[in-house]
Design a protein around this motif. Structure first.
Motif, PDB file in Angstrom:
ATOM      1  N   GLU A  18     -59.079 -68.885  11.409  1.00 25.37           N
ATOM      2  CA  GLU A  18     -58.940 -68.550   9.992  1.00 25.37           C
ATOM      3  C   GLU A  18     -58.955 -69.817   9.132  1.00 25.37           C
ATOM      4  OE1 GLU A  18     -56.471 -64.888   9.732  1.00 25.37           O
ATOM      5  OE2 GLU A  18     -55.445 -66.060   8.195  1.00 25.37           O
TER       6      GLU A  18
ATOM      7  N   ALA B 227     -62.456 -71.213   8.968  1.00 22.23           N
ATOM      8  CA  ALA B 227     -63.305 -70.411   8.089  1.00 22.23           C
ATOM      9  C   ALA B 227     -62.981 -70.679   6.625  1.00 22.23           C
ATOM     10  CB  ALA B 227     -63.102 -68.935   8.409  1.00 22.23           C
ATOM     11  N   MET B 228     -61.701 -70.771   6.337  1.00 25.28           N
ATOM     12  CA  MET B 228     -61.257 -71.038   4.967  1.00 25.28           C
ATOM     13  C   MET B 228     -61.804 -72.373   4.476  1.00 25.28           C
ATOM     14  SD  MET B 228     -57.301 -70.218   4.570  1.00 25.28           S
ATOM     15  CE  MET B 228     -56.529 -70.090   3.007  1.00 25.28           C
TER      16      MET B 228
ATOM     17  N   ILE C  86     -66.083 -69.748   4.306  1.00 29.53           N
ATOM     18  CA  ILE C  86     -66.672 -68.547   4.905  1.00 29.53           C
ATOM     19  C   ILE C  86     -65.828 -67.342   4.486  1.00 29.53           C
ATOM     20  CG2 ILE C  86     -67.083 -67.380   7.119  1.00 29.53           C
ATOM     21  CD1 ILE C  86     -67.398 -70.296   8.260  1.00 29.53           C
ATOM     22  N   ASP C  87     -66.491 -66.262   4.027  1.00 33.11           N
ATOM     23  CA  ASP C  87     -65.695 -65.127   3.559  1.00 33.11           C
ATOM     24  C   ASP C  87     -65.079 -64.380   4.731  1.00 33.11           C
ATOM     25  OD1 ASP C  87     -67.398 -62.647   4.245  1.00 33.11           O
ATOM     26  OD2 ASP C  87     -68.827 -64.045   3.334  1.00 33.11           O
ATOM     27  N   GLU C  88     -64.080 -63.566   4.425  1.00 30.42           N
ATOM     28  CA  GLU C  88     -63.276 -62.945   5.479  1.00 30.42           C
ATOM     29  C   GLU C  88     -64.087 -62.027   6.390  1.00 30.42           C
ATOM     30  OE1 GLU C  88     -58.867 -62.011   4.444  1.00 30.42           O
ATOM     31  OE2 GLU C  88     -59.943 -62.167   2.544  1.00 30.42           O
TER      32      GLU C  88
ATOM     33  N   LEU D  24     -66.073 -64.064   8.783  1.00 29.33           N
ATOM     34  CA  LEU D  24     -65.122 -64.605   9.762  1.00 29.33           C
ATOM     35  C   LEU D  24     -64.860 -63.574  10.857  1.00 29.33           C
ATOM     36  CD1 LEU D  24     -62.638 -66.292  10.858  1.00 29.33           C
ATOM     37  CD2 LEU D  24     -61.301 -65.201   9.080  1.00 29.33           C
TER      38      LEU D  24
END
Lengths: 399, 246
Positions: free
Chosen positions: B98, B101-102, B106-108, B111
């Motif tokens: 997470e 990705a943050m 990168i959007d959730e 991810l």
């Protein structure tokens, strides 16, 4: 024979240098100062309480229980190390001289605590009981004998059972020690003798079982490692202990705090710093400890100016230590490579500290309710913390 | 198109340079092996590319920019798998993914999709809530690999990827690398496992005492060493002997 004595004294010297090295920091740190305040305050309250304590107060039982409990905790200091399992193996039959030195040190280093507790309790015993001075001093002699038997029994028990089910041993010795001290304080000397004989026989039985067993190196090494680790953790509150890895705990009950941080690239460092602060024992307990001390002083010292000075000093100490802990850049971390703004980390640390310093301020303020101008304490904590964060230098190195 | 370009890069930890006038490029969809003896300067080269060391001379361009020209673009263009896994003791596996990705915006939803397939590929689905202290060396390495592939950047920089991984892990990593290559990503990989390098790399850069001793396809290298039919192992040993004669 001489050889193993030498091994012991070498280890002992090394151990003492290590302890002294860190104790220096302990006694010059901020906590030592706070401790002086606390001891002073508690001593004052104790002497005030003694003036009005009721004659029916069960002083003998309370003193006996406190001392018996401490006596039951007689962890041996063997200074054994991991390689000993290999290198000292051929000397197994000669190790008894080593352990004699080890138990001597264990006895002398641990007798102080029950002694101090007893001496602190003497004014109470004088106030509540009708014991003569001679009888009170005899109690001290009983404690010395008990300590000696406790140290040897715990060592033999650990040896004979290779560290298993230690609780049984501690409860047995604890109960016998409590009963012995209680009997000594209520003039029951025949009982004292019986209980001491029981402990003595208990120890002899264990000692016999020890003779049939190889040395449980693994257990004793683990005990040593835990003890040193405990010491280093303690020292780490005052100074930086290089070979200490802060332990991590999930603390799931605080998970709700993480929901403050929205999923967004701008919050990358906040995501990390909140978790680092809450889950790293070193950081989190530092805050808990200083907040608790500050709160206790506010609660028990009813002199506003003292409360203010202590709250401000501890607010400063908390902020500066946590700022350094969270911002200084030691080892390489992956977030150094993240495509995010370099100032994100500092802002994240500021946010976390602000939240937890506000909580500290609220705690201290609640504890000082009842004092005139009690809200000043809270305002002081927040103001000092903000100023400290702003004015002290940034320990991080730009990458 | 050139993804990474090093031009006359000289640098090191102190004034005394470890790498000297290093020049090479990596094109789109290329897998390049960085090979050399211990102390040849492989890790130092990588540290310059990822920007933890700055060159004393020369410049490094990634996707057309240097680190100082556009820090965000430069850093978003690559992901890095270090030789020794660097994990946060206080974050679980899920949180590592997470956080990464943050950091890379990168959007959730993406991810979720990417991490599901990576977790399955590396057989780590059941360890999402574990802390790294419970991971073996190979699992730690897998966390690093998953974080790197989650980002889906233009360039992957992988330092000694095969040490500590089990055979299935190695297989998964090679498959992932192959897939990314087909999508046009480039990979710079340093390794001592020469047979794997020979089999998978499009080009090889042989580093020796901080300089490029030879670079190119296997055939180019054979020509440079005048050893037709040689394997990469043979060439590597030849280079070692050269050093002994000096």
């Amino acid at each position: 024979m001489n050889n193993l004595q030498e091994v012991w004294s070498k280890r002992f010297n090394h151990y003492m240098t290590e302890v002294q090295k860190y104790m220096r920091f302990v006694f010059t740190g901020h906590l030592a100062l706070v401790l002086v305040f606390v001891i002073g305050a508690v001593g004052y309250q104790y002497s005030e309480w003694l003036k009005e304590v009721a004659g029916t107060f069960p002083a003998e039982w309370i003193v006996a229980m406190a001392i018996g409990f401490i006596l039951a905790l007689s962890r041996p200091v063997t200074l054994l190390r991991e390689p000993d399992q290999v290198y000292l193996l051929p000397l197994e039959s000669k190790m008894s001289s080593y352990f004699i030195s080890a138990l001597k040190w264990t006895f002398w280093s641990q007798t102080g605590l029950p002694f101090i507790i007893y001496i602190v309790a003497i004014p109470l015993l004088k106030a509540v009981t009708e014991l003569s001075s001679g009888q009170i001093w005899l109690g001290l002699a009983v404690i010395v004998v008990l300590k000696y038997l406790n140290v040897h029994s715990e060592f033999n028990y650990r040896y004979a059972n290779r560290g298993a089910s230690l609780a049984i041993d501690r409860i047995t010795r604890g109960v016998l020690s409590i009963l012995t001290v209680q009997s000594a304080l209520t003039d029951g000397y025949s009982y004292v003798i019986i209980f001491i004989i029981l402990l003595f026989v208990y120890n002899r039985t264990l000692a016999k079982r020890v003779k049939l067993q190889p040395i449980p190196y693994e257990h004793f090494v683990k005990v040593e490692q835990n003890r040193m680790m405990g010491f280093y953790r303690f020292a780490n509150y005052f100074t930086d202990v290089p070979h200490l890895h802060g332990s991590i705990r999930r603390r799931g009950w605080l998970n709700f705090i993480y929901s403050i941080v929205q999923y967004n690239q701008k919050n990358t460092q906040s995501y990390l710093v909140y978790r680092t602060f809450i889950r790293t024992d070193d950081h989190f307990y530092l805050w808990v400890r200083l907040t608790a001390i500050s709160g206790l002083i506010a609660l028990f010292v009813n002199i506003p100016i003292v409360t203010w000075i202590v709250a401000a000093a501890l607010g400063f100490a908390t902020t500066i230590q946590l700022k350094y802990a969270l911002l200084s850049s030691g080892d390489f971390r992956m977030d150094r490579l993240y495509p995010v703004d370099g100032s994100q980390r500092k802002n994240a640390v500021r946010k976390v500290l602000r939240l937890f310093m506000v909580i500290q301020a609220i705690v201290v303020m609640l504890c000082s309710i009842g004092q005139p101008l009690f809200f000043v304490t809270g305002i002081l904590v927040i103001a000092v913390s903000e100023l400290t964060f702003q004015m002290t230098k940034d320990p991080s190195i730009e990458y | 198109m050139t993804v990474l370009q090093l031009t006359d890069v000289t640098g090191g930890y102190t004034r005394k340079p470890v790498i000297k006038e290093l020049s090479f490029t990596i094109g789109e969809g290329e897998l390049v092996g960085l090979i050399g003896l211990n102390g040849a300067g492989k890790s130092t080269t990588i540290k310059h590319i990822i920007g933890t060391l700055l060159p004393q001379q020369g410049e490094i361009r990634l996707n057309g920019v240097t680190l100082s020209e556009d820090l965000d673009k430069y850093r978003s263009s690559f992901s890095y798998i270090p030789e020794t896994p660097v994990l946060y003791d206080e974050l679980t596996l899920r949180e590592h993914l997470e956080l990464t990705a943050m950091a890379y915006g990168i959007d959730e939803q993406t991810l979720e999709v990417r991490s599901q397939s990576l977790l399955k590929e590396f057989r780590m689905e059941k360890r999402l809530n574990w802390f790294p202290s419970h991971f073996s060396k190979g699992m730690r390495q897998k966390v690093m690999i998953m974080c790197a592939f989650l980002v889906n950047p233009q360039l992957y920089i992988i330092d000694e990827p095969f040490v500590g991984l089990d055979p299935l892990g190695i297989q998964s990593l090679l498959e992932q690398m192959d897939e990314k290559k087909k999508d046009g990503a480039s990979i710079l990989m340093s390794t001592h496992i020469l047979s794997t390098a020979e089999k998978h790399c499009d080009r090889i850069i042989l580093l020796h005492e901080g300089r490029v001793r030879a670079q190119g396809t296997m055939n180019d290298l054979r020509r440079a060493f005048q050893m037709p039919n040689a394997t990469l192992d043979d060439l590597y040993i030849a280079m070692t002997k050269e050093q002994d004669h000096e």
